[in-house]
Scaffold this active site. Structure first.
Site, PDB file in Angstrom:
ATOM      1  N   LYS A  10      15.413  -9.448  21.919  1.00 48.43           N
ATOM      2  CA  LYS A  10      15.618  -8.746  20.653  1.00 48.43           C
ATOM      3  C   LYS A  10      14.614  -7.597  20.480  1.00 48.43           C
ATOM      4  CE  LYS A  10      17.784 -12.652  18.234  1.00 48.43           C
ATOM      5  NZ  LYS A  10      17.764 -13.490  16.990  1.00 48.43           N
ATOM      6  N   TYR A  50      27.375 -10.211  15.539  1.00 51.93           N
ATOM      7  CA  TYR A  50      27.040 -11.382  14.715  1.00 51.93           C
ATOM      8  C   TYR A  50      28.112 -11.690  13.670  1.00 51.93           C
ATOM      9  CZ  TYR A  50      22.283 -12.180  16.486  1.00 51.93           C
ATOM     10  OH  TYR A  50      21.190 -12.506  17.250  1.00 51.93           O
ATOM     11  N   ASN A 113      12.747 -13.320  15.903  1.00 51.84           N
ATOM     12  CA  ASN A 113      12.455 -14.470  16.751  1.00 51.84           C
ATOM     13  C   ASN A 113      12.716 -14.240  18.245  1.00 51.84           C
ATOM     14  OD1 ASN A 113      15.189 -14.514  16.664  1.00 51.84           O
ATOM     15  ND2 ASN A 113      15.408 -16.533  15.752  1.00 51.84           N
ATOM     16  N   HIS A 116      17.896 -14.179  21.820  1.00 50.16           N
ATOM     17  CA  HIS A 116      19.202 -14.782  21.477  1.00 50.16           C
ATOM     18  C   HIS A 116      19.740 -15.518  22.696  1.00 50.16           C
ATOM     19  CE1 HIS A 116      23.354 -15.187  20.071  1.00 50.16           C
ATOM     20  NE2 HIS A 116      23.696 -14.857  21.304  1.00 50.16           N
ATOM     21  N   GLU A 127      30.630 -13.404  23.480  1.00 52.72           N
ATOM     22  CA  GLU A 127      29.439 -12.558  23.567  1.00 52.72           C
ATOM     23  C   GLU A 127      29.291 -11.856  24.924  1.00 52.72           C
ATOM     24  OE1 GLU A 127      26.267 -15.230  22.511  1.00 52.72           O
ATOM     25  OE2 GLU A 127      26.874 -15.292  20.402  1.00 52.72           O
TER      26      GLU A 127
HETATM   27  O1  CDP Z   1      19.656 -17.535  17.177  1.00 51.38           O
HETATM   28  P1  CDP Z   1      20.025 -18.953  16.807  1.00 51.38           P
HETATM   29  O2  CDP Z   1      21.341 -19.377  17.411  1.00 51.38           O
HETATM   30  O3  CDP Z   1      18.906 -19.921  17.072  1.00 51.38           O
HETATM   31  O4  CDP Z   1      20.212 -18.978  15.210  1.00 51.38           O
HETATM   32  P2  CDP Z   1      21.472 -18.661  14.277  1.00 51.38           P
HETATM   33  O5  CDP Z   1      21.521 -19.697  13.218  1.00 51.38           O
HETATM   34  O6  CDP Z   1      22.705 -18.439  15.116  1.00 51.38           O
HETATM   35  O7  CDP Z   1      21.069 -17.298  13.566  1.00 51.38           O
HETATM   36  C1  CDP Z   1      21.175 -16.066  14.260  1.00 51.38           C
HETATM   37  C2  CDP Z   1      19.921 -15.271  13.984  1.00 51.38           C
HETATM   38  O8  CDP Z   1      19.875 -14.947  12.600  1.00 51.38           O
HETATM   39  C3  CDP Z   1      18.605 -15.983  14.243  1.00 51.38           C
HETATM   40  O9  CDP Z   1      18.230 -15.987  15.601  1.00 51.38           O
HETATM   41  C4  CDP Z   1      17.655 -15.178  13.386  1.00 51.38           C
HETATM   42  O10 CDP Z   1      17.292 -13.936  14.005  1.00 51.38           O
HETATM   43  C5  CDP Z   1      18.507 -14.882  12.167  1.00 51.38           C
HETATM   44  N1  CDP Z   1      18.317 -15.839  11.066  1.00 51.38           N
HETATM   45  C6  CDP Z   1      17.609 -15.446   9.939  1.00 51.38           C
HETATM   46  O11 CDP Z   1      17.146 -14.303   9.857  1.00 51.38           O
HETATM   47  N2  CDP Z   1      17.414 -16.333   8.900  1.00 51.38           N
HETATM   48  C7  CDP Z   1      17.918 -17.580   8.961  1.00 51.38           C
HETATM   49  N3  CDP Z   1      17.722 -18.425   7.947  1.00 51.38           N
HETATM   50  C8  CDP Z   1      18.642 -17.996  10.091  1.00 51.38           C
HETATM   51  C9  CDP Z   1      18.830 -17.103  11.126  1.00 51.38           C
HETATM   52 MG    MG Z   2      23.231 -18.598  17.100  1.00 50.46          MG
END
Ligand code: CDP
Ligand code: MG
Length: 140
Positions: A10, A50, A113, A116, A127
């Site tokens: 990222k 997304y 974070n 991805h 994706e």
């Molecule tokens: O990336 P991952 O699959 O672990 O998490 P996700 O639930 O699919 O969410 C996608 C991305 O959204 C995360 O990696 C974070 O960058 C962001 N996110 C966020 O900003 N705040 C949250 N409460 C959850 C996710």
């Molecule tokens: Mg995810």
């Protein structure tokens, strides 16, 4: 089962100079890089990537973040690649990420974070072709 998964370094991690370290962590775990490129998403492209999160409260901020600077996208291939990448990444919130995971090492917070990884076969099937036509994915 041998799988392919889509990973993204990222914008925060590219800017901080962690691209090489992150790719090394995947390779050291035995995953093969099958495709790789750097690009800078527009906000609309980030929204398209997304789209599954379009109703979530963080969608606007997330897609702004993902389009703020260059990213490195890669296809990783290997036995159980989808779960393996998720394990190496660590939990979404770095406060919950296991020691030694990418997010424990490099993530600032739950949004910024570092990395991805596709969360399922279905996600990977959306994706991977979002970024790579089949001729850009190496048969390994
Ligand atoms: O990336 P991952 O699959 O672990 O998490 P996700 O639930 O699919 O969410 C996608 C991305 O959204 C995360 O990696 C974070 O960058 C962001 N996110 C966020 O900003 N705040 C949250 N409460 C959850 C996710
Ligand atoms: Mg995810």
């Amino acid at each position: 089962m041998v799988e392919r998964t889509l990973s993204i370094v990222k914008p925060d991690a590219v800017k901080a100079g962690h691209t090489g370290d992150i790719i090394s962590m995947f390779e050291r775990a035995g995953l093969k890089v099958a495709a790789l490129k750097m690009l800078h998403l527009t906000p609309d492209e980030a929204k398209g990537f997304y789209i599954v999160h379009k109703e979530r409260p963080f969608y606007g901020d997330l897609t702004k973040f993902m389009s703020e600077g260059p990213i490195v996208v890669l296809v990783l291939e290997g036995e159980d690649a989808i779960k393996m990448v998720r394990d190496i990444m660590g939990a979404t919130n770095p406060k919950n990420a296991a020691p030694g995971t990418i997010r424990a090492l490099f993530a600032a917070d739950i949004e910024r974070n570092a990395v991805h990884g596709s969360d399922s076969e279905k996600s990977a099937a959306y994706e991977i072709p979002f970024f790579f036509p089949s001729i850009e994915i190496m048969g390994l």
